[in-house]
Design an enzyme around this catalytic site. Structure first.
Site, PDB file in Angstrom:
ATOM      1  N   LYS A  13       0.813   1.617   7.825  1.00  0.00           N
ATOM      2  CA  LYS A  13       0.479   0.304   8.256  1.00  0.00           C
ATOM      3  C   LYS A  13       1.623  -0.625   7.576  1.00  0.00           C
ATOM      4  CE  LYS A  13      -3.263  -1.180   6.639  1.00  0.00           C
ATOM      5  NZ  LYS A  13      -3.908  -2.538   6.160  1.00  0.00           N
ATOM      6  N   ARG A  88     -11.715  -8.732   7.829  1.00  0.00           N
ATOM      7  CA  ARG A  88     -12.239  -7.570   7.356  1.00  0.00           C
ATOM      8  C   ARG A  88     -13.679  -7.353   7.694  1.00  0.00           C
ATOM      9  NH1 ARG A  88      -8.059  -5.941   3.317  1.00  0.00           N
ATOM     10  NH2 ARG A  88      -8.421  -3.747   2.617  1.00  0.00           N
ATOM     11  N   ARG A 127       0.502  13.641  -2.067  1.00  0.00           N
ATOM     12  CA  ARG A 127       1.663  12.901  -2.217  1.00  0.00           C
ATOM     13  C   ARG A 127       1.844  13.141  -3.679  1.00  0.00           C
ATOM     14  NH1 ARG A 127       0.672   6.927   0.262  1.00  0.00           N
ATOM     15  NH2 ARG A 127      -1.114   6.849  -1.370  1.00  0.00           N
ATOM     16  N   ARG A 155      -0.748  10.820  -8.592  1.00  0.00           N
ATOM     17  CA  ARG A 155      -1.323   9.553  -9.033  1.00  0.00           C
ATOM     18  C   ARG A 155      -2.727   9.538  -9.120  1.00  0.00           C
ATOM     19  NH1 ARG A 155       1.491   4.868  -5.614  1.00  0.00           N
ATOM     20  NH2 ARG A 155      -1.023   4.697  -5.176  1.00  0.00           N
ATOM     21  N   ARG A 166     -12.387   5.231  -0.090  1.00  0.00           N
ATOM     22  CA  ARG A 166     -11.517   4.142   0.507  1.00  0.00           C
ATOM     23  C   ARG A 166     -11.535   4.413   2.202  1.00  0.00           C
ATOM     24  NH1 ARG A 166      -5.578   4.265  -1.291  1.00  0.00           N
ATOM     25  NH2 ARG A 166      -5.302   2.169  -0.386  1.00  0.00           N
TER      26      ARG A 166
HETATM   27  P1  AMP Z   1      -5.659  -4.164   0.285  1.00  0.00           P
HETATM   28  O1  AMP Z   1      -4.431  -4.293  -0.271  1.00  0.00           O
HETATM   29  O2  AMP Z   1      -5.626  -4.789   1.663  1.00  0.00           O
HETATM   30  O3  AMP Z   1      -6.268  -2.992   0.160  1.00  0.00           O
HETATM   31  O4  AMP Z   1      -6.663  -5.265  -0.195  1.00  0.00           O
HETATM   32  C1  AMP Z   1      -7.237  -5.020  -1.550  1.00  0.00           C
HETATM   33  C2  AMP Z   1      -8.387  -5.752  -2.262  1.00  0.00           C
HETATM   34  O5  AMP Z   1      -7.961  -7.148  -1.891  1.00  0.00           O
HETATM   35  C3  AMP Z   1      -9.711  -5.252  -1.330  1.00  0.00           C
HETATM   36  O6  AMP Z   1     -10.152  -4.236  -1.743  1.00  0.00           O
HETATM   37  C4  AMP Z   1     -10.422  -6.732  -1.490  1.00  0.00           C
HETATM   38  O7  AMP Z   1     -11.004  -6.607  -2.613  1.00  0.00           O
HETATM   39  C5  AMP Z   1      -9.484  -7.597  -1.291  1.00  0.00           C
HETATM   40  N1  AMP Z   1      -9.406  -8.124   0.039  1.00  0.00           N
HETATM   41  C6  AMP Z   1      -8.080  -8.131   0.919  1.00  0.00           C
HETATM   42  N2  AMP Z   1      -7.994  -8.519   1.958  1.00  0.00           N
HETATM   43  C7  AMP Z   1      -9.382  -9.025   2.087  1.00  0.00           C
HETATM   44  C8  AMP Z   1     -10.159  -9.695   3.129  1.00  0.00           C
HETATM   45  N3  AMP Z   1      -9.884 -10.006   4.298  1.00  0.00           N
HETATM   46  N4  AMP Z   1     -11.544  -9.807   2.870  1.00  0.00           N
HETATM   47  C9  AMP Z   1     -12.400  -9.734   1.583  1.00  0.00           C
HETATM   48  N5  AMP Z   1     -11.476  -9.108   0.565  1.00  0.00           N
HETATM   49  C10 AMP Z   1     -10.218  -8.811   0.836  1.00  0.00           C
END
Ligand code: AMP
Length: 209
Positions: A13, A88, A127, A155, A166
């Site tokens: 992404k 999300r 990785r 990691r 995940r």
């Molecule tokens: P990401 O970098 O997109 O994987 O986001 C890391 C963390 O940020 C997620 O595990 C959530 O805790 C929080 N987060 C990011 N985007 C959202 C969203 N749209 N709604 C709720 N939590 C979010």
């Protein structure tokens, strides 16, 4: 050009987002990055969000929705934006619809990068990081050179167990928003298992073809 990019962790992404924002000259809005920045600056939002993120849970809708609405109202989003990591939940998708409706704006497309779980697991668990140079390798697709091979490490968050957890979370989240955009005719399914330039080409064709 108002776009949403959806895809599992390890789908590429980040690489595709860079290509898209460069081509269309639009800002890349990653809610994960914004929340991490808020935590670093210790803002009120950052303090509220931190415990959820530490537990790997979603930050409550009201906080994230307010953050995104404020961001897309800024001047640089007048020409559009690429949303990454948002929406999300269905509530987030509906809040975005309502805000765009009110501003008499609409989404161009929702790009879904599809990569089978097994391919993601292979990408992530293979990785390796060279702790000396910081370079990332892959034991099968991009093996480290002989002088680095002995010192590369995995990691802890690249373990199979963490990766599968995940992925399960990702599927639970997208299950809520994908049908919403499919019903609106906005969803563009892209085969993310191909080489990065081929994936970029597919996205451009889907958006401009
Ligand atoms: P990401 O970098 O997109 O994987 O986001 C890391 C963390 O940020 C997620 O595990 C959530 O805790 C929080 N987060 C990011 N985007 C959202 C969203 N749209 N709604 C709720 N939590 C979010």
């Amino acid at each position: 050009m108002r776009l949403i990019l959806i895809g599992p962790p390890g789908a590429g992404k980040g690489t595709q987002a860079d290509q898209i924002v460069q081509r269309y000259g639009i800002p890349h809005i990653s809610t994960g990055d914004m929340l991490r920045a808020a935590i670093k600056r210790s803002t009120k939002l950052g303090r509220q969000a931190e415990s959820y993120m530490d537990r790997g849970e979603l930050v409550p809708d009201n906080l994230v929705i307010a953050m995104v609405m404020e961001r897309i109202a800024q001047a640089d989003c007048g020409i559009g934006f690429l949303l990454d990591g948002f929406p999300r939940t269905l509530a987030q998708a509906k809040a975005l619809d309502a805000a765009l409706d009110e501003a008499r704006m609409s989404l161009e497309a929702v790009v879904l990068l599809e990569v089978p779980d097994e391919a993601i697991v292979e990408r992530i668990t293979g990785r390796r990081l060279d702790p000396v140079t910081g370079k990332i390798y892959h034991i099968k697709f991009n093996p480290p050179p002989a002088d680095a091979a002995a010192r590369v490490i995995q990691r802890s968050d690249d373990s199979e167990q963490t990766c599968r957890a995940r992925l399960a979370r990702y599927h639970a989240e997208t299950a809520a928003v994908v049908p919403h955009y499919e019903a609106q005719g906005l969803l563009r399914r892209i085969d993310g298992s191909r080489r990065p330039p081929d994936v970029t080409r597919q996205i451009i064709d889907a958006l401009e073809g």
